[in-house]
Design a protein around this motif. Sequence first.
Motif, PDB file in Angstrom:
ATOM      1  N   ILE A   1       0.850  -1.187   0.000  1.00 56.89           N
ATOM      2  CA  ILE A   1       0.000   0.000   0.000  1.00 56.89           C
ATOM      3  C   ILE A   1       0.889   1.242   0.000  1.00 56.89           C
ATOM      4  CG2 ILE A   1      -1.752   1.280   1.298  1.00 56.89           C
ATOM      5  CD1 ILE A   1      -2.710  -1.365   2.447  1.00 56.89           C
ATOM      6  N   PRO A   2       0.645   2.205  -0.896  1.00 50.62           N
ATOM      7  CA  PRO A   2       1.448   3.436  -0.915  1.00 50.62           C
ATOM      8  C   PRO A   2       1.424   4.132   0.443  1.00 50.62           C
ATOM      9  CG  PRO A   2       0.104   3.269  -2.896  1.00 50.62           C
ATOM     10  CD  PRO A   2      -0.341   2.169  -1.987  1.00 50.62           C
ATOM     11  N   PRO A   3       2.506   4.811   0.801  1.00 48.62           N
ATOM     12  CA  PRO A   3       2.623   5.398   2.148  1.00 48.62           C
ATOM     13  C   PRO A   3       1.502   6.370   2.506  1.00 48.62           C
ATOM     14  CG  PRO A   3       4.749   5.374   1.050  1.00 48.62           C
ATOM     15  CD  PRO A   3       3.749   4.957   0.029  1.00 48.62           C
ATOM     16  N   ASP A   4       1.082   7.229   1.562  1.00 47.16           N
ATOM     17  CA  ASP A   4       0.042   8.202   1.896  1.00 47.16           C
ATOM     18  C   ASP A   4      -1.294   7.528   2.174  1.00 47.16           C
ATOM     19  OD1 ASP A   4      -0.131   7.406  -0.729  1.00 47.16           O
ATOM     20  OD2 ASP A   4      -0.671   9.387  -1.507  1.00 47.16           O
ATOM     21  N   ILE A   5      -1.607   6.483   1.389  1.00 50.56           N
ATOM     22  CA  ILE A   5      -2.856   5.756   1.611  1.00 50.56           C
ATOM     23  C   ILE A   5      -2.786   4.985   2.930  1.00 50.56           C
ATOM     24  CG2 ILE A   5      -4.359   3.945   0.701  1.00 50.56           C
ATOM     25  CD1 ILE A   5      -3.426   4.772  -2.113  1.00 50.56           C
ATOM     26  N   GLN A   6      -1.651   4.383   3.191  1.00 51.15           N
ATOM     27  CA  GLN A   6      -1.463   3.670   4.463  1.00 51.15           C
ATOM     28  C   GLN A   6      -1.651   4.629   5.638  1.00 51.15           C
ATOM     29  OE1 GLN A   6      -0.244   0.156   4.794  1.00 51.15           O
ATOM     30  NE2 GLN A   6      -1.030   0.523   6.858  1.00 51.15           N
ATOM     31  N   TYR A   7      -1.159   5.842   5.502  1.00 51.13           N
ATOM     32  CA  TYR A   7      -1.265   6.818   6.596  1.00 51.13           C
ATOM     33  C   TYR A   7      -2.726   7.148   6.896  1.00 51.13           C
ATOM     34  CZ  TYR A   7      -0.222  10.874   9.497  1.00 51.13           C
ATOM     35  OH  TYR A   7      -0.143  11.742  10.556  1.00 51.13           O
ATOM     36  N   VAL A   8      -3.506   7.354   5.849  1.00 53.32           N
ATOM     37  CA  VAL A   8      -4.925   7.665   6.064  1.00 53.32           C
ATOM     38  C   VAL A   8      -5.636   6.493   6.719  1.00 53.32           C
ATOM     39  CG1 VAL A   8      -7.117   8.143   4.911  1.00 53.32           C
ATOM     40  CG2 VAL A   8      -5.060   9.340   4.193  1.00 53.32           C
ATOM     41  N   MET A   9      -5.376   5.285   6.247  1.00 55.56           N
ATOM     42  CA  MET A   9      -6.061   4.114   6.782  1.00 55.56           C
ATOM     43  C   MET A   9      -5.667   3.840   8.230  1.00 55.56           C
ATOM     44  SD  MET A   9      -5.808   1.733   3.346  1.00 55.56           S
ATOM     45  CE  MET A   9      -6.688   0.331   4.000  1.00 55.56           C
ATOM     46  N   ASP A  10      -4.492   4.255   8.613  1.00 54.99           N
ATOM     47  CA  ASP A  10      -4.046   4.052   9.995  1.00 54.99           C
ATOM     48  C   ASP A  10      -4.456   5.195  10.929  1.00 54.99           C
ATOM     49  OD1 ASP A  10      -2.868   1.610   9.523  1.00 54.99           O
ATOM     50  OD2 ASP A  10      -0.879   2.439   9.126  1.00 54.99           O
ATOM     51  N   ASN A  11      -4.787   6.373  10.364  1.00 53.21           N
ATOM     52  CA  ASN A  11      -5.002   7.550  11.211  1.00 53.21           C
ATOM     53  C   ASN A  11      -6.319   8.269  10.946  1.00 53.21           C
ATOM     54  OD1 ASN A  11      -2.185   7.965  12.633  1.00 53.21           O
ATOM     55  ND2 ASN A  11      -1.738   7.496  10.484  1.00 53.21           N
ATOM     56  N   LEU A  12      -7.248   7.622  10.261  1.00 53.81           N
ATOM     57  CA  LEU A  12      -8.518   8.285   9.977  1.00 53.81           C
ATOM     58  C   LEU A  12      -9.290   8.608  11.254  1.00 53.81           C
ATOM     59  CD1 LEU A  12     -10.370   9.309   7.715  1.00 53.81           C
ATOM     60  CD2 LEU A  12     -11.454   7.050   7.676  1.00 53.81           C
ATOM     61  N   ASP A  13      -9.055   7.870  12.306  1.00 53.98           N
ATOM     62  CA  ASP A  13      -9.742   8.164  13.567  1.00 53.98           C
ATOM     63  C   ASP A  13      -9.282   9.492  14.165  1.00 53.98           C
ATOM     64  OD1 ASP A  13      -7.253   7.029  13.890  1.00 53.98           O
ATOM     65  OD2 ASP A  13      -7.765   6.008  15.764  1.00 53.98           O
ATOM     66  N   ASP A  14      -8.183  10.059  13.659  1.00 54.71           N
ATOM     67  CA  ASP A  14      -7.694  11.362  14.119  1.00 54.71           C
ATOM     68  C   ASP A  14      -8.004  12.456  13.105  1.00 54.71           C
ATOM     69  OD1 ASP A  14      -6.568  10.192  16.401  1.00 54.71           O
ATOM     70  OD2 ASP A  14      -4.710   9.710  15.333  1.00 54.71           O
ATOM     71  N   VAL A  15      -9.044  12.250  12.300  1.00 50.15           N
ATOM     72  CA  VAL A  15      -9.342  13.184  11.222  1.00 50.15           C
ATOM     73  C   VAL A  15      -9.567  14.602  11.718  1.00 50.15           C
ATOM     74  CG1 VAL A  15     -11.832  12.698  11.263  1.00 50.15           C
ATOM     75  CG2 VAL A  15     -10.780  13.525   9.164  1.00 50.15           C
ATOM     76  N   GLY A  16     -10.066  14.764  12.937  1.00 48.92           N
ATOM     77  CA  GLY A  16     -10.337  16.102  13.452  1.00 48.92           C
ATOM     78  C   GLY A  16      -9.133  16.782  14.054  1.00 48.92           C
ATOM     79  N   THR A  17      -8.074  16.039  14.319  1.00 45.83           N
ATOM     80  CA  THR A  17      -6.907  16.609  15.004  1.00 45.83           C
ATOM     81  C   THR A  17      -5.610  16.510  14.213  1.00 45.83           C
ATOM     82  OG1 THR A  17      -6.525  14.493  16.127  1.00 45.83           O
ATOM     83  CG2 THR A  17      -7.912  16.112  17.263  1.00 45.83           C
ATOM     84  N   ASP A  18      -5.594  15.662  13.167  1.00 41.92           N
ATOM     85  CA  ASP A  18      -4.378  15.474  12.373  1.00 41.92           C
ATOM     86  C   ASP A  18      -4.581  16.099  10.991  1.00 41.92           C
ATOM     87  OD1 ASP A  18      -2.149  14.665  11.003  1.00 41.92           O
ATOM     88  OD2 ASP A  18      -2.259  12.566  11.614  1.00 41.92           O
ATOM     89  N   PRO A  19      -4.025  17.283  10.731  1.00 40.98           N
ATOM     90  CA  PRO A  19      -4.243  17.952   9.438  1.00 40.98           C
ATOM     91  C   PRO A  19      -3.683  17.158   8.255  1.00 40.98           C
ATOM     92  CG  PRO A  19      -2.527  19.065  10.699  1.00 40.98           C
ATOM     93  CD  PRO A  19      -3.161  18.074  11.623  1.00 40.98           C
ATOM     94  N   GLU A  20      -2.708  16.279   8.506  1.00 43.98           N
ATOM     95  CA  GLU A  20      -2.131  15.486   7.419  1.00 43.98           C
ATOM     96  C   GLU A  20      -3.172  14.556   6.805  1.00 43.98           C
ATOM     97  OE1 GLU A  20       0.867  14.131   4.810  1.00 43.98           O
ATOM     98  OE2 GLU A  20       0.699  15.890   6.114  1.00 43.98           O
ATOM     99  N   VAL A  21      -4.085  14.043   7.632  1.00 42.39           N
ATOM    100  CA  VAL A  21      -5.125  13.145   7.139  1.00 42.39           C
ATOM    101  C   VAL A  21      -5.986  13.864   6.110  1.00 42.39           C
ATOM    102  CG1 VAL A  21      -7.174  11.823   7.755  1.00 42.39           C
ATOM    103  CG2 VAL A  21      -5.148  11.732   9.215  1.00 42.39           C
ATOM    104  N   CYS A  22      -6.482  15.046   6.455  1.00 42.60           N
ATOM    105  CA  CYS A  22      -7.349  15.777   5.531  1.00 42.60           C
ATOM    106  C   CYS A  22      -6.601  16.226   4.283  1.00 42.60           C
ATOM    107  CB  CYS A  22      -7.965  16.984   6.234  1.00 42.60           C
ATOM    108  SG  CYS A  22      -9.342  16.543   7.318  1.00 42.60           S
TER     109      CYS A  22
END
Length: 658
Positions: A581-602
């Motif tokens: 899985i590409p790194p950016d996609i992996q990051y979203v799938m691992d950190n989507l629960d922090d969507v409100g606090t992690d600007p990298e996700v959005c």
Amino acid sequence: MSWWQLAPAVLVTAAIVFLPGYLVARCWRVTGLVAVGVAAPVSVSLIAVVAVFANTVGLRWNVLLVIGATVILAVAGLVVRPLVPGPRRHPAKPLRSRWQLLVHVGALLIPALLITRGLTTMFGAPDHFSQTYDNVFHLNAIRYILDTGSASSLTLGGMYSNGANPSLYPGAWHDLVSLVVQVAGVSIPEAINAVNLVVGALVWPIGAIFLTTRVTGMRPVPVLFAGALSATFGAFPYLMMDFGVLYPYFMSLALLPAGLALVAMATGSGVRGGTPRWVTMLFLVLAVPSIALAHPSTLLLLLLLAIPILVVALVRYRRRVKAIGRAAEMRYWAGVVLILGYVAVGIVIWMRARPSADDWWPPIETIPQAIGKVLSAGFYGQGPTWIVLALTLVAVGLVMRRQVAWWLVGMYVIAAGLYVVVAAAPVGRVRDFITGVWYNDPFRLAGQFPVVTVVLSAVAATWLYTVTMDRLAARRPTFERLRSTPSAGPAAAATAFVAAVAIAVFGQYSSVNYEVAAGARTYELDDEADVLTPEELALLERLDDEIPEGDSIIGNPWTGTALAYAFSGRRMLTPHVGGTIPPDIQYVMDNLDDVGTDPEVCSIVRDLHAYWVLDFDGTQIHDRDIQFDGLDSLATNPGVTEIDSEGSEARLYEITGC
């Protein structure tokens, strides 16, 4: 949809598979069974090669490109053939031609009906699909071809990156299925089943008959028996429709007999009939890409099985050298050098064209068990194919009496040896060298075995039938007209047809029926399905109305969400369960629960237009338990909103926190 409703798509598929190659063959002065035998390989070569060419020059993939290439090759044949002398042909007598045609139709009708019955029983319904690991890629790859218009085998492996990182993946089977979707207007699963029916019930028996006649000639009895026996193996085509699922490999094996037949004709080891040698060599060149671009491992198998054919041709030529003169002696030694070079180059290719060691399989049985399964042509839990076991024992006697073509014996020994090594040899360098090309996978090498066994069994059945008829005729003159002789006529053909039907029907009650029943479980669409349940599929089929075109979807691919792409046309960020899985996609799938606090996700969500999340709670493929932290708490995540659901296990969310 019923199977009868799928019939137009099956007819369209048969036209695409046979008509281009048959037209080209006839325009190059190839007739009769040879023209029919080379039709499918040439057609598939045209499809796969044109797909590569079209992508190279920026043309969108469609059936008109194949039609254009067919016309060019056909016209070339019409222009060239008057300039090259061919053998004079004596027209066959109308009565004999008519009976020969009926024999060939009957020889094909027997396996076509039985294999169609077996495959439709296995598939269950025209819109069912194999609930297996590999099929996730196959379904999505076809959608990728339809969406992008790119069907090249040189780039198809780049589906995961949406074309950003193109890579090689043999695409002949996918190219064919995509054409059926376009021309017949059916769904991807329906097109897959139509293609597999044509390849299994038509291409495979025709290839088996074609290869057999290179040993026996065009006599009606072996033609009928070869057709009938092609329907008696559980290992092919049925096992290839169950395990994997190995659709590209399945098609390559169905095309392999024609390739071997052309090698035998081109070298003079097999019956060439009235086809000029140069035409045979031309069509061998035209047929090889179909095998290579369906599955490269089968091309290597073709190169390996061709060695006995080449050796026999050289030995036969050696016997004629003294009578021909010094020039022939020089040609003989040149042939020896060419074969040695062929083997040397083959070894180099053999060493390089293999997967990584991480994917290799361990042995599964003892050497005596493997030999027993080879003799009975019944693998794993299938049980013996009794009719093949009996005919194999007869063939052993014929070999001891030197009544079987030596190149056929050589191919059988190689095919049998490959299975015994992969199934029973200890793990080590020797086993890896011999069968690493096939991932050291016993299933794949079980699938290739019927390609040779069907010919040896047909030879044995022909001998047994002929001896029986001769003894009956010697005891009772009334049986004379039933003997297998050129002048025997319709009565003998009818008797042989009845015997062939009996062989084919009896052959169903062994490995075939077992494998059909076993394979049917992988096509069942129910709540226990390994990839998609009915509820999950129903939700996927609504996505194109709910998600804007161009947006992407996030989801755990191991739960079946990856197939959203195939069924809705909306792209999944993870369209296959394999690969990294590409790194950016992996990051979203691992950190989507922090969507409100992690600007990298959005930031990643906006860049990928991935505002949608699929959540399936059912079983994972291969009963895996792979989780992504960011997808574990979607129901309580304030940054996502449920948009749609089906039942209790399938839900669609929208990312509203970005």
